[in-house]
Write a protein that holds these residues in place. Structure first.
Motif, PDB file in Angstrom:
ATOM      1  N   HIS A 100      22.907  11.432 -75.346  1.00  0.00           N
ATOM      2  CA  HIS A 100      23.495  12.653 -75.123  1.00  0.00           C
ATOM      3  C   HIS A 100      23.065  12.336 -73.694  1.00  0.00           C
ATOM      4  CE1 HIS A 100      24.020  16.461 -72.513  1.00  0.00           C
ATOM      5  NE2 HIS A 100      25.539  15.867 -72.825  1.00  0.00           N
ATOM      6  N   PHE A 101      24.042  11.711 -72.887  1.00  0.00           N
ATOM      7  CA  PHE A 101      23.443  11.242 -71.194  1.00  0.00           C
ATOM      8  C   PHE A 101      24.489  10.260 -71.041  1.00  0.00           C
ATOM      9  CE2 PHE A 101      18.941   9.690 -72.761  1.00  0.00           C
ATOM     10  CZ  PHE A 101      18.115  10.042 -72.022  1.00  0.00           C
ATOM     11  N   ARG A 102      24.499  11.094 -69.282  1.00  0.00           N
ATOM     12  CA  ARG A 102      25.363   9.756 -69.069  1.00  0.00           C
ATOM     13  C   ARG A 102      24.896   8.653 -68.624  1.00  0.00           C
ATOM     14  NH1 ARG A 102      28.834  13.431 -65.822  1.00  0.00           N
ATOM     15  NH2 ARG A 102      29.496  11.317 -64.570  1.00  0.00           N
ATOM     16  N   ALA A 103      25.736   7.542 -68.338  1.00  0.00           N
ATOM     17  CA  ALA A 103      25.581   6.100 -68.241  1.00  0.00           C
ATOM     18  C   ALA A 103      24.692   5.583 -67.375  1.00  0.00           C
ATOM     19  CB  ALA A 103      26.645   5.282 -68.573  1.00  0.00           C
ATOM     20  N   GLU A 104      25.160   6.235 -66.044  1.00  0.00           N
ATOM     21  CA  GLU A 104      24.010   5.846 -65.264  1.00  0.00           C
ATOM     22  C   GLU A 104      22.769   6.436 -65.225  1.00  0.00           C
ATOM     23  OE1 GLU A 104      25.699   9.686 -63.841  1.00  0.00           O
ATOM     24  OE2 GLU A 104      26.712   8.047 -65.083  1.00  0.00           O
ATOM     25  N   GLU A 105      22.457   7.909 -65.971  1.00  0.00           N
ATOM     26  CA  GLU A 105      21.228   7.960 -66.080  1.00  0.00           C
ATOM     27  C   GLU A 105      20.621   7.659 -67.047  1.00  0.00           C
ATOM     28  OE1 GLU A 105      22.004  12.029 -67.304  1.00  0.00           O
ATOM     29  OE2 GLU A 105      22.377  12.912 -65.446  1.00  0.00           O
ATOM     30  N   ALA A 106      21.463   7.121 -68.433  1.00  0.00           N
ATOM     31  CA  ALA A 106      20.585   6.189 -69.409  1.00  0.00           C
ATOM     32  C   ALA A 106      20.339   4.815 -68.430  1.00  0.00           C
ATOM     33  CB  ALA A 106      21.179   6.236 -70.096  1.00  0.00           C
ATOM     34  N   GLY A 107      20.832   4.097 -67.512  1.00  0.00           N
ATOM     35  CA  GLY A 107      21.129   2.697 -68.022  1.00  0.00           C
ATOM     36  C   GLY A 107      19.833   2.928 -66.736  1.00  0.00           C
ATOM     37  N   ARG A 108      19.046   3.793 -66.339  1.00  0.00           N
ATOM     38  CA  ARG A 108      17.525   3.872 -65.296  1.00  0.00           C
ATOM     39  C   ARG A 108      16.135   3.660 -66.128  1.00  0.00           C
ATOM     40  NH1 ARG A 108      19.647   3.497 -59.932  1.00  0.00           N
ATOM     41  NH2 ARG A 108      18.034   3.496 -59.244  1.00  0.00           N
ATOM     42  N   LEU A 125      37.093  -2.449 -65.243  1.00  0.00           N
ATOM     43  CA  LEU A 125      36.491  -3.351 -65.235  1.00  0.00           C
ATOM     44  C   LEU A 125      34.790  -3.624 -64.354  1.00  0.00           C
ATOM     45  CD1 LEU A 125      34.897  -5.409 -67.481  1.00  0.00           C
ATOM     46  CD2 LEU A 125      36.028  -7.020 -66.051  1.00  0.00           C
ATOM     47  N   ALA A 126      35.001  -3.611 -62.960  1.00  0.00           N
ATOM     48  CA  ALA A 126      34.245  -3.020 -61.971  1.00  0.00           C
ATOM     49  C   ALA A 126      33.151  -2.442 -62.176  1.00  0.00           C
ATOM     50  CB  ALA A 126      35.062  -3.329 -60.964  1.00  0.00           C
ATOM     51  N   VAL A 127      34.234  -0.724 -62.804  1.00  0.00           N
ATOM     52  CA  VAL A 127      33.277  -0.106 -62.810  1.00  0.00           C
ATOM     53  C   VAL A 127      32.772   0.218 -64.335  1.00  0.00           C
ATOM     54  CG1 VAL A 127      33.318   2.333 -63.128  1.00  0.00           C
ATOM     55  CG2 VAL A 127      34.439   1.834 -61.223  1.00  0.00           C
ATOM     56  N   LEU A 128      33.002  -0.572 -65.555  1.00  0.00           N
ATOM     57  CA  LEU A 128      32.288  -0.170 -66.604  1.00  0.00           C
ATOM     58  C   LEU A 128      30.879  -1.429 -66.421  1.00  0.00           C
ATOM     59  CD1 LEU A 128      35.248  -1.029 -69.262  1.00  0.00           C
ATOM     60  CD2 LEU A 128      33.448   1.293 -68.519  1.00  0.00           C
ATOM     61  N   ALA A 129      31.712  -2.482 -65.457  1.00  0.00           N
ATOM     62  CA  ALA A 129      30.228  -3.431 -65.106  1.00  0.00           C
ATOM     63  C   ALA A 129      29.296  -2.870 -65.031  1.00  0.00           C
ATOM     64  CB  ALA A 129      30.225  -4.640 -65.024  1.00  0.00           C
ATOM     65  N   GLU A 130      29.390  -2.211 -63.945  1.00  0.00           N
ATOM     66  CA  GLU A 130      28.060  -1.263 -63.388  1.00  0.00           C
ATOM     67  C   GLU A 130      27.547  -0.671 -64.192  1.00  0.00           C
ATOM     68  OE1 GLU A 130      26.723   1.362 -58.760  1.00  0.00           O
ATOM     69  OE2 GLU A 130      28.867   0.471 -59.461  1.00  0.00           O
ATOM     70  N   TYR A 131      28.462   0.611 -65.306  1.00  0.00           N
ATOM     71  CA  TYR A 131      27.714   1.601 -66.710  1.00  0.00           C
ATOM     72  C   TYR A 131      27.205   0.610 -67.245  1.00  0.00           C
ATOM     73  CZ  TYR A 131      30.353   5.016 -64.661  1.00  0.00           C
ATOM     74  OH  TYR A 131      30.034   6.839 -63.744  1.00  0.00           O
ATOM     75  N   CYS A 132      27.608  -0.812 -67.651  1.00  0.00           N
ATOM     76  CA  CYS A 132      27.096  -1.068 -69.389  1.00  0.00           C
ATOM     77  C   CYS A 132      26.555  -2.250 -68.650  1.00  0.00           C
ATOM     78  CB  CYS A 132      27.890  -2.024 -69.253  1.00  0.00           C
ATOM     79  SG  CYS A 132      29.248  -1.084 -70.387  1.00  0.00           S
ATOM     80  N   LEU A 133      26.505  -3.193 -67.700  1.00  0.00           N
ATOM     81  CA  LEU A 133      24.939  -4.256 -67.670  1.00  0.00           C
ATOM     82  C   LEU A 133      23.585  -4.100 -67.482  1.00  0.00           C
ATOM     83  CD1 LEU A 133      28.021  -7.238 -65.951  1.00  0.00           C
ATOM     84  CD2 LEU A 133      26.320  -6.904 -67.515  1.00  0.00           C
ATOM     85  N   PRO A 134      23.333  -2.528 -66.478  1.00  0.00           N
ATOM     86  CA  PRO A 134      22.652  -2.994 -66.962  1.00  0.00           C
ATOM     87  C   PRO A 134      21.641  -2.161 -67.917  1.00  0.00           C
ATOM     88  CG  PRO A 134      22.966  -1.366 -64.852  1.00  0.00           C
ATOM     89  CD  PRO A 134      24.511  -2.111 -65.919  1.00  0.00           C
ATOM     90  N   PHE A 135      22.427  -1.966 -68.899  1.00  0.00           N
ATOM     91  CA  PHE A 135      21.913  -2.133 -70.499  1.00  0.00           C
ATOM     92  C   PHE A 135      21.264  -3.088 -70.870  1.00  0.00           C
ATOM     93  CE2 PHE A 135      24.346   1.824 -70.188  1.00  0.00           C
ATOM     94  CZ  PHE A 135      23.158   2.962 -70.207  1.00  0.00           C
ATOM     95  N   VAL A 136      22.078  -4.200 -70.488  1.00  0.00           N
ATOM     96  CA  VAL A 136      21.757  -5.617 -71.156  1.00  0.00           C
ATOM     97  C   VAL A 136      19.850  -6.432 -70.889  1.00  0.00           C
ATOM     98  CG1 VAL A 136      23.068  -7.914 -72.008  1.00  0.00           C
ATOM     99  CG2 VAL A 136      24.183  -5.671 -71.362  1.00  0.00           C
ATOM    100  N   LYS A 137      19.921  -7.014 -72.224  1.00  0.00           N
ATOM    101  CA  LYS A 137      18.731  -8.074 -71.732  1.00  0.00           C
ATOM    102  C   LYS A 137      19.194  -9.748 -71.447  1.00  0.00           C
ATOM    103  CE  LYS A 137      16.433  -7.260 -75.960  1.00  0.00           C
ATOM    104  NZ  LYS A 137      16.697  -7.817 -77.262  1.00  0.00           N
ATOM    105  N   VAL A 138      18.957  -9.146 -70.143  1.00  0.00           N
ATOM    106  CA  VAL A 138      18.934 -11.246 -69.959  1.00  0.00           C
ATOM    107  C   VAL A 138      19.415 -11.882 -71.118  1.00  0.00           C
ATOM    108  CG1 VAL A 138      18.490 -13.120 -68.841  1.00  0.00           C
ATOM    109  CG2 VAL A 138      17.566 -10.849 -67.910  1.00  0.00           C
ATOM    110  N   GLY A 139      20.284 -12.836 -71.068  1.00  0.00           N
ATOM    111  CA  GLY A 139      20.571 -13.846 -71.885  1.00  0.00           C
ATOM    112  C   GLY A 139      21.930 -12.774 -73.241  1.00  0.00           C
ATOM    113  N   GLY A 140      21.510 -11.929 -72.942  1.00  0.00           N
ATOM    114  CA  GLY A 140      22.782 -10.809 -74.008  1.00  0.00           C
ATOM    115  C   GLY A 140      24.077 -10.609 -73.071  1.00  0.00           C
TER     116      GLY A 140
END
Length: 237
Positions: free
Chosen positions: A126-134, A153-168
């Motif tokens: 249970h988190f907001r994406a921008e909190e968990a991503g940090r 998509l530009a908004v989604l990218a900011e929420y989602c890409l911080p979770f992804v490993k390089v190469g993911g």
């Protein structure tokens, strides 16, 4: 009112998915659990069995048609709601290590009950994406981040890409005509360490048209992202 196992199997075969009896049974449990919980909280507007099969289950499985997942891939589903697309993906690929993220606690409670009903060992947070991503325990820790959300998509990218490993990969499920949206998100994707790999388009039964946008993470996301949600909404990258 339950989904037709035969129809699910037929649709699956038509789109290249070999669903075992156990998987078909799990999809039936998913539909029943979703409709039961939907009576007490708003999880889906799609309630007809045929529509659930096409617009939720088959639509989610298209992720696997676009991307051959590595064995044991770790996946986070950002703003997952009722578990789409990742829970259907895990039914078809039980080896996936799944984290379900949602900002509403009651939806997280549903996701925990659903995971239990399906016999899946998922982590629901249970988190907001921008909190968990940090947070260090989630930031750049996943092979795949996915979202099937209405956000641009530009908004989604900011929420989602911080979770992804390089190469993911960041995999977004979108509507069929998303060229403009994809073009408009290119700057954000680049800033966040991503690179557009491809956009696959599919026509599902009953003329339901969908796209799968696949973005590769090629470098680390700068520390200042994701920004607070108010900032993301006010001035998308």
């Amino acid at each position: 009112m339950t989904i037709s196992n035969e129809q699910l199997k037929t649709y699956g075969e038509e789109y290249g998915f070999s669903l075992t009896d156990r998987m078909v049974e799990q999809f039936g449990t998913y539909a029943d659990t979703l409709l039961e919980w939907n009576q007490k909280m708003n999880l889906t507007a799609i309630t007809q069995p045929d529509d659930i099969v096409i617009k939720h289950f088959l639509d989610s499985l298209m992720l696997l048609k676009s991307v051959p997942l590595q064995e044991g891939s770790s996946m986070i589903d950002v703003g997952t709601g009722a578990g789409f697309p990742s829970v259907p993906v895990k039914i078809a690929r039980p080896d996936v290590d799944l984290t379900l993220l949602d900002s509403l606690n009651k939806r997280v409670t549903f996701l925990q009950a659903l995971s239990q009903a399906l016999g899946q060992e998922n982590t629901a947070i249970h988190f907001r994406a921008e909190e968990a991503g940090r947070k260090p325990e989630y930031r750049e820790r996943f092979d795949i981040a996915t979202a099937r959300a209405v956000a641009d998509l530009a908004v989604l990218a900011e929420y989602c890409l911080p979770f992804v490993k390089v190469g993911g990969l960041f995999i977004a499920l979108k509507g069929y005509d998303c060229e403009e949206e994809v073009a408009g998100a290119q700057k954000a994707i680049q800033l966040l360490g991503g690179k557009l790999e491809k956009v696959d388009r599919y026509v599902l039964p009953k003329e339901n048209k969908r796209s799968v946008v696949v973005i590769q993470k090629i470098s680390q996301t700068p520390a200042k992202y994701p920004r607070p949600s108010a900032k993301i909404a006010k001035s998308p990258l």
